[in-house]
Design a protein around this motif. Structure first.
Motif, PDB file in Angstrom:
ATOM      1  N   MET A   1       0.845  -1.192   0.000  1.00  0.00           N
ATOM      2  CA  MET A   1       0.000   0.000   0.000  1.00  0.00           C
ATOM      3  C   MET A   1       0.891   1.256   0.000  1.00  0.00           C
ATOM      4  N   THR A   2       0.591   2.188  -0.890  1.00  0.00           N
ATOM      5  CA  THR A   2       1.395   3.407  -0.982  1.00  0.00           C
ATOM      6  C   THR A   2       1.045   4.366   0.171  1.00  0.00           C
ATOM      7  N   PRO A   3       1.930   5.325   0.467  1.00  0.00           N
ATOM      8  CA  PRO A   3       1.621   6.293   1.529  1.00  0.00           C
ATOM      9  C   PRO A   3       0.327   7.058   1.278  1.00  0.00           C
ATOM     10  N   ASP A   4       0.065   7.446   0.020  1.00  0.00           N
ATOM     11  CA  ASP A   4      -1.176   8.166  -0.289  1.00  0.00           C
ATOM     12  C   ASP A   4      -2.390   7.284  -0.029  1.00  0.00           C
ATOM     13  N   GLU A   5      -2.281   6.020  -0.358  1.00  0.00           N
ATOM     14  CA  GLU A   5      -3.393   5.094  -0.106  1.00  0.00           C
ATOM     15  C   GLU A   5      -3.612   4.917   1.392  1.00  0.00           C
ATOM     16  N   MET A   6      -2.533   4.853   2.155  1.00  0.00           N
ATOM     17  CA  MET A   6      -2.673   4.756   3.615  1.00  0.00           C
ATOM     18  C   MET A   6      -3.352   6.002   4.175  1.00  0.00           C
ATOM     19  N   LEU A   7      -2.997   7.167   3.631  1.00  0.00           N
ATOM     20  CA  LEU A   7      -3.632   8.404   4.085  1.00  0.00           C
ATOM     21  C   LEU A   7      -5.128   8.382   3.795  1.00  0.00           C
ATOM     22  N   ARG A   8      -5.493   8.012   2.577  1.00  0.00           N
ATOM     23  CA  ARG A   8      -6.925   7.969   2.224  1.00  0.00           C
ATOM     24  C   ARG A   8      -7.674   6.956   3.068  1.00  0.00           C
ATOM     25  N   LEU A   9      -7.074   5.803   3.298  1.00  0.00           N
ATOM     26  CA  LEU A   9      -7.730   4.788   4.119  1.00  0.00           C
ATOM     27  C   LEU A   9      -7.835   5.265   5.566  1.00  0.00           C
ATOM     28  N   GLY A  10      -6.816   5.974   6.035  1.00  0.00           N
ATOM     29  CA  GLY A  10      -6.874   6.530   7.389  1.00  0.00           C
ATOM     30  C   GLY A  10      -8.020   7.511   7.541  1.00  0.00           C
ATOM     31  N   ILE A  11      -8.239   8.344   6.520  1.00  0.00           N
ATOM     32  CA  ILE A  11      -9.351   9.297   6.554  1.00  0.00           C
ATOM     33  C   ILE A  11     -10.682   8.557   6.617  1.00  0.00           C
ATOM     34  N   GLU A  12     -10.791   7.483   5.833  1.00  0.00           N
ATOM     35  CA  GLU A  12     -12.026   6.678   5.852  1.00  0.00           C
ATOM     36  C   GLU A  12     -12.249   6.073   7.233  1.00  0.00           C
ATOM     37  N   ARG A  13     -11.190   5.532   7.813  1.00  0.00           N
ATOM     38  CA  ARG A  13     -11.330   4.916   9.140  1.00  0.00           C
ATOM     39  C   ARG A  13     -11.703   5.961  10.194  1.00  0.00           C
ATOM     40  N   GLU A  14     -11.133   7.148  10.090  1.00  0.00           N
ATOM     41  CA  GLU A  14     -11.480   8.203  11.042  1.00  0.00           C
ATOM     42  C   GLU A  14     -12.937   8.601  10.901  1.00  0.00           C
ATOM     43  N   GLN A  15     -13.418   8.712   9.670  1.00  0.00           N
ATOM     44  CA  GLN A  15     -14.821   9.052   9.441  1.00  0.00           C
ATOM     45  C   GLN A  15     -15.750   7.965   9.963  1.00  0.00           C
ATOM     46  N   GLN A  16     -15.273   6.718   9.950  1.00  0.00           N
ATOM     47  CA  GLN A  16     -16.086   5.601  10.454  1.00  0.00           C
ATOM     48  C   GLN A  16     -16.000   5.457  11.967  1.00  0.00           C
ATOM     49  N   GLU A  23      -5.229   6.334  13.296  1.00  0.00           N
ATOM     50  CA  GLU A  23      -3.949   6.854  13.783  1.00  0.00           C
ATOM     51  C   GLU A  23      -2.793   5.991  13.305  1.00  0.00           C
ATOM     52  N   ARG A  24      -2.992   4.675  13.306  1.00  0.00           N
ATOM     53  CA  ARG A  24      -1.931   3.780  12.835  1.00  0.00           C
ATOM     54  C   ARG A  24      -1.607   4.039  11.372  1.00  0.00           C
ATOM     55  N   LEU A  25      -2.653   4.227  10.555  1.00  0.00           N
ATOM     56  CA  LEU A  25      -2.457   4.477   9.130  1.00  0.00           C
ATOM     57  C   LEU A  25      -1.808   5.844   8.891  1.00  0.00           C
ATOM     58  N   TYR A  26      -2.256   6.833   9.652  1.00  0.00           N
ATOM     59  CA  TYR A  26      -1.650   8.161   9.529  1.00  0.00           C
ATOM     60  C   TYR A  26      -0.169   8.112   9.895  1.00  0.00           C
ATOM     61  N   ALA A  27       0.138   7.393  10.967  1.00  0.00           N
ATOM     62  CA  ALA A  27       1.527   7.306  11.403  1.00  0.00           C
ATOM     63  C   ALA A  27       2.386   6.635  10.329  1.00  0.00           C
ATOM     64  N   ALA A  28       1.854   5.586   9.727  1.00  0.00           N
ATOM     65  CA  ALA A  28       2.594   4.889   8.673  1.00  0.00           C
ATOM     66  C   ALA A  28       2.826   5.806   7.473  1.00  0.00           C
ATOM     67  N   ALA A  29       1.783   6.560   7.083  1.00  0.00           N
ATOM     68  CA  ALA A  29       1.928   7.490   5.964  1.00  0.00           C
ATOM     69  C   ALA A  29       2.852   8.636   6.337  1.00  0.00           C
ATOM     70  N   GLY A  30       2.785   9.061   7.601  1.00  0.00           N
ATOM     71  CA  GLY A  30       3.663  10.125   8.060  1.00  0.00           C
ATOM     72  C   GLY A  30       5.121   9.711   8.045  1.00  0.00           C
ATOM     73  N   GLU A  31       5.383   8.466   8.435  1.00  0.00           N
ATOM     74  CA  GLU A  31       6.757   7.956   8.395  1.00  0.00           C
ATOM     75  C   GLU A  31       7.298   7.956   6.971  1.00  0.00           C
ATOM     76  N   ALA A  32       6.380   7.875   6.003  1.00  0.00           N
ATOM     77  CA  ALA A  32       6.789   7.893   4.596  1.00  0.00           C
ATOM     78  C   ALA A  32       6.941   9.315   4.059  1.00  0.00           C
ATOM     79  N   GLY A  33       6.696  10.318   4.926  1.00  0.00           N
ATOM     80  CA  GLY A  33       6.934  11.699   4.525  1.00  0.00           C
ATOM     81  C   GLY A  33       5.724  12.487   4.098  1.00  0.00           C
TER      82      GLY A  33
END
Length: 237
Positions: A1-16, A23-33
């Motif tokens: 999964m790419t960082p952008d995909e992790m960010l989008r999925l994180g947004i979906e999870r937050e909305q749900q 937070e886990r997905l955001y952190a993973a995407a954040g680690e990728a810059g």
């Protein structure tokens, strides 16, 4: 999964409502810059009371040049009463074009007793990025005031003439003294409106913004008062 995909999925999870997974997905995407993911991860950590962890993510976002990360750090600094640090972060965010940061910087400067700098930052917030030249901002209130006044005054003058000739039985002051006195008052309002609309340009450059706006409101208000007064003074009726 790419960082952008992790960010989008994180947004979906937050909305749900799945904040832990978000937070886990955001952190993973954040680690990728991804700066947006860093800020979002910091937001979730701040919501659950982990201010130290949130600040670390905001600092990482700000280090990438992200304006929102700098804004968040300024906000946290101001919350803990460190106006000096807040000012520094707000300046960085405002320089990057963040309007909210420019407004918060104006509030911070005003709280420190630096109203002149605060007004300048308030203007910057209204225009967006700081590369727009606002040296002539002071011209806007008197210019708008004069335009409105020039639109209203002909109406007031026309109503005076209509009232003056509305009834042949009132051809002199002796016939209708009260009505003519009211029209004299209308004439005074018309004159005052025109004079203030012109002379306001002289002090407008030197006045603080609030007083400049207050002065600019005077000529249109006088013109409206003249219209109302003339409308309510039909000679001889």
């Amino acid at each position: 999964m790419t960082p952008d995909e992790m960010l989008r999925l994180g947004i979906e999870r937050e909305q749900q409502g799945d904040l832990a997974e978000a937070e886990r997905l955001y952190a993973a995407a954040g680690e990728a810059g991804i700066a947006d993911a860093m800020n979002r991860c910091g937001d979730l950590m701040a919501k659950r009371g982990d201010d130290e962890g949130a600040e670390q993510w905001y600092r990482r976002a700000a280090a990438t040049g992200d304006a929102f990360g700098a804004y968040n750090l300024g906000f946290m600094a101001r919350q803990r009463g460190d106006d000096a640090e807040a000012e520094g972060w707000y300046r960085k965010a405002a320089a990057a074009g963040d309007k909210d940061a420019a407004l918060e910087l104006a509030v911070t400067l005003a709280a420190q007793g630096r109203p002149d700098e605060a007004e300048g930052r308030d203007h910057a917030a209204a225009r967006g990025p700081a590369d727009v030249d606002r040296r002539f901002f002071w011209l806007i209130p008197p210019a708008v005031s004069l335009s409105i006044t020039l639109f209203l005054l002909p109406i007031a003058i026309a109503l005076v003439f209509l009232s003056d000739f509305s009834n042949e039985s009132c051809g002199s002051v002796a016939d209708c003294p009260k009505d003519f006195a009211s029209l004299d008052h209308t004439g005074w309002l018309i004159d005052a409106s025109g004079i203030v609309a012109i002379v306001q340009w002289l002090p407008a450059y030197f006045l603080p913004r609030v007083l400049r706006l207050a002065l600019a409101a005077v000529p249109p208000l006088l013109a409206v008062a003249a219209i109302v007064n003339a409308w309510n003074t039909p000679i001889g009726q």
